[in-house]
Write a protein that holds these residues in place. Structure first.
Motif, PDB file in Angstrom:
ATOM      1  N   ALA A 223     -42.012  41.273 136.344  1.00 18.01           N
ATOM      2  CA  ALA A 223     -43.085  41.995 135.657  1.00 18.01           C
ATOM      3  C   ALA A 223     -42.473  43.146 134.866  1.00 18.01           C
ATOM      4  CB  ALA A 223     -44.103  42.521 136.658  1.00 18.01           C
ATOM      5  N   SER A 224     -43.164  43.535 133.806  1.00 22.23           N
ATOM      6  CA  SER A 224     -42.653  44.636 132.981  1.00 22.23           C
ATOM      7  C   SER A 224     -43.791  45.267 132.198  1.00 22.23           C
ATOM      8  CB  SER A 224     -41.570  44.117 132.019  1.00 22.23           C
ATOM      9  OG  SER A 224     -40.956  45.192 131.334  1.00 22.23           O
ATOM     10  N   LEU A 225     -43.628  46.529 131.879  1.00 22.23           N
ATOM     11  CA  LEU A 225     -44.547  47.283 131.038  1.00 22.23           C
ATOM     12  C   LEU A 225     -43.720  48.030 129.998  1.00 22.23           C
ATOM     13  CD1 LEU A 225     -47.263  48.687 130.272  1.00 22.23           C
ATOM     14  CD2 LEU A 225     -46.746  50.358 132.074  1.00 22.23           C
ATOM     15  N   VAL A 226     -44.021  47.820 128.722  1.00 21.36           N
ATOM     16  CA  VAL A 226     -43.302  48.477 127.632  1.00 21.36           C
ATOM     17  C   VAL A 226     -44.285  49.370 126.874  1.00 21.36           C
ATOM     18  CG1 VAL A 226     -41.949  48.175 125.531  1.00 21.36           C
ATOM     19  CG2 VAL A 226     -41.669  46.572 127.425  1.00 21.36           C
ATOM     20  N   ILE A 227     -43.952  50.655 126.773  1.00 23.12           N
ATOM     21  CA  ILE A 227     -44.834  51.641 126.138  1.00 23.12           C
ATOM     22  C   ILE A 227     -44.132  52.215 124.906  1.00 23.12           C
ATOM     23  CG2 ILE A 227     -46.124  53.783 126.466  1.00 23.12           C
ATOM     24  CD1 ILE A 227     -45.930  53.257 129.500  1.00 23.12           C
ATOM     25  N   PRO A 228     -44.690  52.012 123.710  1.00 19.32           N
ATOM     26  CA  PRO A 228     -44.080  52.604 122.508  1.00 19.32           C
ATOM     27  C   PRO A 228     -44.347  54.109 122.448  1.00 19.32           C
ATOM     28  CG  PRO A 228     -46.070  51.381 121.934  1.00 19.32           C
ATOM     29  CD  PRO A 228     -45.849  51.166 123.404  1.00 19.32           C
ATOM     30  N   LYS A 229     -43.326  54.845 122.039  1.00 25.23           N
ATOM     31  CA  LYS A 229     -43.439  56.291 121.890  1.00 25.23           C
ATOM     32  C   LYS A 229     -43.276  56.644 120.403  1.00 25.23           C
ATOM     33  CE  LYS A 229     -43.630  57.149 126.390  1.00 25.23           C
ATOM     34  NZ  LYS A 229     -44.765  57.827 127.052  1.00 25.23           N
ATOM     35  N   GLU A 230     -43.061  57.920 120.112  1.00 23.86           N
ATOM     36  CA  GLU A 230     -42.879  58.335 118.728  1.00 23.86           C
ATOM     37  C   GLU A 230     -41.460  58.034 118.248  1.00 23.86           C
ATOM     38  OE1 GLU A 230     -43.389  62.529 118.384  1.00 23.86           O
ATOM     39  OE2 GLU A 230     -42.136  62.981 120.121  1.00 23.86           O
ATOM     40  N   ASP A 231     -41.317  57.935 116.946  1.00 23.49           N
ATOM     41  CA  ASP A 231     -40.001  57.749 116.315  1.00 23.49           C
ATOM     42  C   ASP A 231     -39.260  56.524 116.849  1.00 23.49           C
ATOM     43  OD1 ASP A 231     -40.412  60.100 114.851  1.00 23.49           O
ATOM     44  OD2 ASP A 231     -39.559  61.327 116.461  1.00 23.49           O
ATOM     45  N   ASP A 232     -39.981  55.403 116.997  1.00 25.88           N
ATOM     46  CA  ASP A 232     -39.389  54.130 117.446  1.00 25.88           C
ATOM     47  C   ASP A 232     -38.714  54.240 118.807  1.00 25.88           C
ATOM     48  OD1 ASP A 232     -40.235  52.866 115.164  1.00 25.88           O
ATOM     49  OD2 ASP A 232     -38.347  53.169 114.084  1.00 25.88           O
ATOM     50  N   GLU A 233     -39.269  55.069 119.665  1.00 21.61           N
ATOM     51  CA  GLU A 233     -38.770  55.157 121.034  1.00 21.61           C
ATOM     52  C   GLU A 233     -39.666  54.337 121.955  1.00 21.61           C
ATOM     53  OE1 GLU A 233     -38.757  59.311 121.836  1.00 21.61           O
ATOM     54  OE2 GLU A 233     -36.825  59.664 120.849  1.00 21.61           O
ATOM     55  N   PHE A 234     -39.066  53.822 123.039  1.00 21.25           N
ATOM     56  CA  PHE A 234     -39.808  52.963 123.952  1.00 21.25           C
ATOM     57  C   PHE A 234     -39.482  53.345 125.399  1.00 21.25           C
ATOM     58  CE2 PHE A 234     -39.675  50.636 120.042  1.00 21.25           C
ATOM     59  CZ  PHE A 234     -40.891  49.989 119.974  1.00 21.25           C
ATOM     60  N   GLU A 235     -40.501  53.263 126.233  1.00 22.10           N
ATOM     61  CA  GLU A 235     -40.331  53.466 127.674  1.00 22.10           C
ATOM     62  C   GLU A 235     -40.607  52.135 128.370  1.00 22.10           C
ATOM     63  OE1 GLU A 235     -42.571  55.911 131.217  1.00 22.10           O
ATOM     64  OE2 GLU A 235     -42.155  56.989 129.341  1.00 22.10           O
ATOM     65  N   VAL A 236     -39.639  51.693 129.159  1.00 18.80           N
ATOM     66  CA  VAL A 236     -39.721  50.367 129.779  1.00 18.80           C
ATOM     67  C   VAL A 236     -39.750  50.514 131.299  1.00 18.80           C
ATOM     68  CG1 VAL A 236     -38.670  48.084 129.955  1.00 18.80           C
ATOM     69  CG2 VAL A 236     -38.395  49.426 127.861  1.00 18.80           C
ATOM     70  N   HIS A 237     -40.781  49.951 131.914  1.00 18.68           N
ATOM     71  CA  HIS A 237     -40.877  49.897 133.371  1.00 18.68           C
ATOM     72  C   HIS A 237     -40.686  48.438 133.797  1.00 18.68           C
ATOM     73  CE1 HIS A 237     -42.616  53.999 133.846  1.00 18.68           C
ATOM     74  NE2 HIS A 237     -43.034  53.762 132.616  1.00 18.68           N
ATOM     75  N   SER A 238     -39.721  48.196 134.666  1.00 20.51           N
ATOM     76  CA  SER A 238     -39.457  46.822 135.097  1.00 20.51           C
ATOM     77  C   SER A 238     -38.900  46.826 136.520  1.00 20.51           C
ATOM     78  CB  SER A 238     -38.474  46.131 134.150  1.00 20.51           C
ATOM     79  OG  SER A 238     -37.173  46.682 134.284  1.00 20.51           O
ATOM     80  N   GLY A 239     -38.735  45.626 137.066  1.00 21.02           N
ATOM     81  CA  GLY A 239     -38.142  45.472 138.398  1.00 21.02           C
ATOM     82  C   GLY A 239     -36.706  44.992 138.324  1.00 21.02           C
TER      83      GLY A 239
END
Length: 398
Positions: A223-239
């Motif tokens: 499973a995974s959750l990808v959250i886009p941030k500002e300035d083409d940044e991304f926060e990725v939650h995974s196992g």
């Protein structure tokens, strides 16, 4: 009157396909004053049946026409698609009708509203099944040529019970060996002169050993959750077991710097090696979706999807030759080790290397030659599993 019902694949220790909590309050004329119908297994959470509850309110309990109309209302209220998680949409709706019908007649009998036929009355209570038992008499005198009744074992029962039976998924594709379909790297490990060791040996034995694949079957699927941030940044939650991997691979896929990807792993959810690389299937795909949509994207694989996509422990085939002296000391050991790597290398080369290092175990054998052949086949790539490479070789050595 309050009743609870459950239908599962097994009587004990199994999750319900559908369960129900039902209650009704009747006045002295058997009219419904208050009713609650709650069901599990018809949605992602426990759900009520408000249409059915509203319909039955004020109606006379025990009236067969009212029961028929109530069933129709329930059918219309619970519209399950055939793609519902867990499947069996029609069966689940049938179970709801069965629970309501059973509840209806149970209350009818308990409140002395009407006499029930013997067939209906027998269906109300819980059907209890005793412990299964059987007997077989061994050693009867054989009379004639009849097979029925004779204690004859299944032709392959012994091999199945001892693990000697060979199944298709348990072994490397022999075609890969015949056609020299290997990945480029062929790890080798040698000491002294194995051919000279065989010349000096008093006894020489040869044979094959096999070990099959194994599913990781971790508690939580990938499973995974990808959250886009500002300035083409991304926060990725995974196992993922290796938090750096999602950061590097997502940066590669999106064509951005790695420091723009923050990889977070709070809990792995069980892995045993199965989430070293395979979790990247989910996280990289979600990253592309989040890049395009500019919205958070989440995915969790169903169990069957996870098993199909992620690969298993490597199946092994070992072709060995060993030479011994008269005093039973191992003088020479030659092993050709074939492992089914699937369509891509993944960790196959590493597994082959570790396997060779573990091949002679705790023994000192003066002359050895170990060669690993990572086979390239047409299945999903296999991957690391706890104790990879070592466990197989210890069993082969024994």
């Amino acid at each position: 009157y309050v009743r609870a019902y459950k239908q599962s694949k097994r009587h004990y220790g199994a999750r319900a396909i559908v369960n129900a909590g039902l209650s009704v309050l009747l006045d002295h004329n058997s009219h419904v004053q208050e009713v609650f119908f709650a069901f599990g297994g018809m949605s992602g959470a426990v759900v009520r049946a408000p249409n059915a509850e509203n319909f039955i309110a004020g109606k006379k309990w025990g009236d067969e026409n009212v029961l028929k109309q109530l069933i129709q209302v329930l059918y219309e209220e619970f519209q399950l698609s055939f793609s519902v998680t867990g499947g069996m949409a029609t069966y689940r709706k049938t179970l709801i009708v069965g629970f309501i019908t059973k509840f209806w007649y149970d209350v009818t009998k308990s409140a002395n509203i009407a006499e029930l036929s013997p067939d209906i009355e027998n269906s109300i209570g819980e059907i209890k099944r005793g412990v299964s038992k059987g007997s077989q008499t061994i050693g009867r005198p054989e009379k004639g040529n009849k097979i029925v009744g004779k204690p004859i074992s299944h032709a392959s029962a012994m091999k199945q019970a001892t693990g000697e039976a060979i199944y298709v998924d348990d072994i490397p594709r022999i075609e890969a060996i015949e056609q020299n379909s290997y990945f480029p790297t062929t790890p080798q490990l040698a000491r002294e002169d194995v051919e000279k060791g065989f010349e000096e040996a008093d006894y020489i034995f040869e044979g094959e050993a096999r070990s099959g694949a194994q599913e990781h079957f971790y508690l939580e699927t990938n499973a995974s959750l990808v959250i886009p941030k500002e300035d083409d940044e991304f926060e990725v939650h995974s196992g993922c077991q290796n938090p750096t991997s999602p950061q590097e691979r997502i940066a590669d896929v999106l064509g951005i710097a790695a420091n723009k990807v923050t990889s977070r792993v709070k809990r792995v959810g069980g892995a045993f090696g199965g989430k070293e690389t395979k979790s990247l299937y989910v996280s990289t795909a979600l990253a592309v979706s989040a890049w395009q949509l500019r919205k958070p994207v989440r995915c969790m694989l169903d169990r069957d999807e996870d098993i199909i996509m992620t690969g298993q422990r490597h199946p092994f085939l070992g072709r060995w030759k060993v030479g011994l002296t008269k005093d039973r000391k191992i003088l020479a050991y030659d092993l050709k080790l074939y492992l089914n790597g699937g369509g891509t290398t993944d960790y196959t080369i590493v597994v082959a290397q570790v396997s060779l290092l573990a091949t002679d175990g705790c023994y000192y054998i003066p002359n050895v030659r170990f060669i690993g052949y990572p086979c390239k086949t047409n299945i999903i790539s296999t991957t690391v599993f706890r104790g990879f490479g070592q466990l197989k070789q210890y069993s082969f050595l024994k």
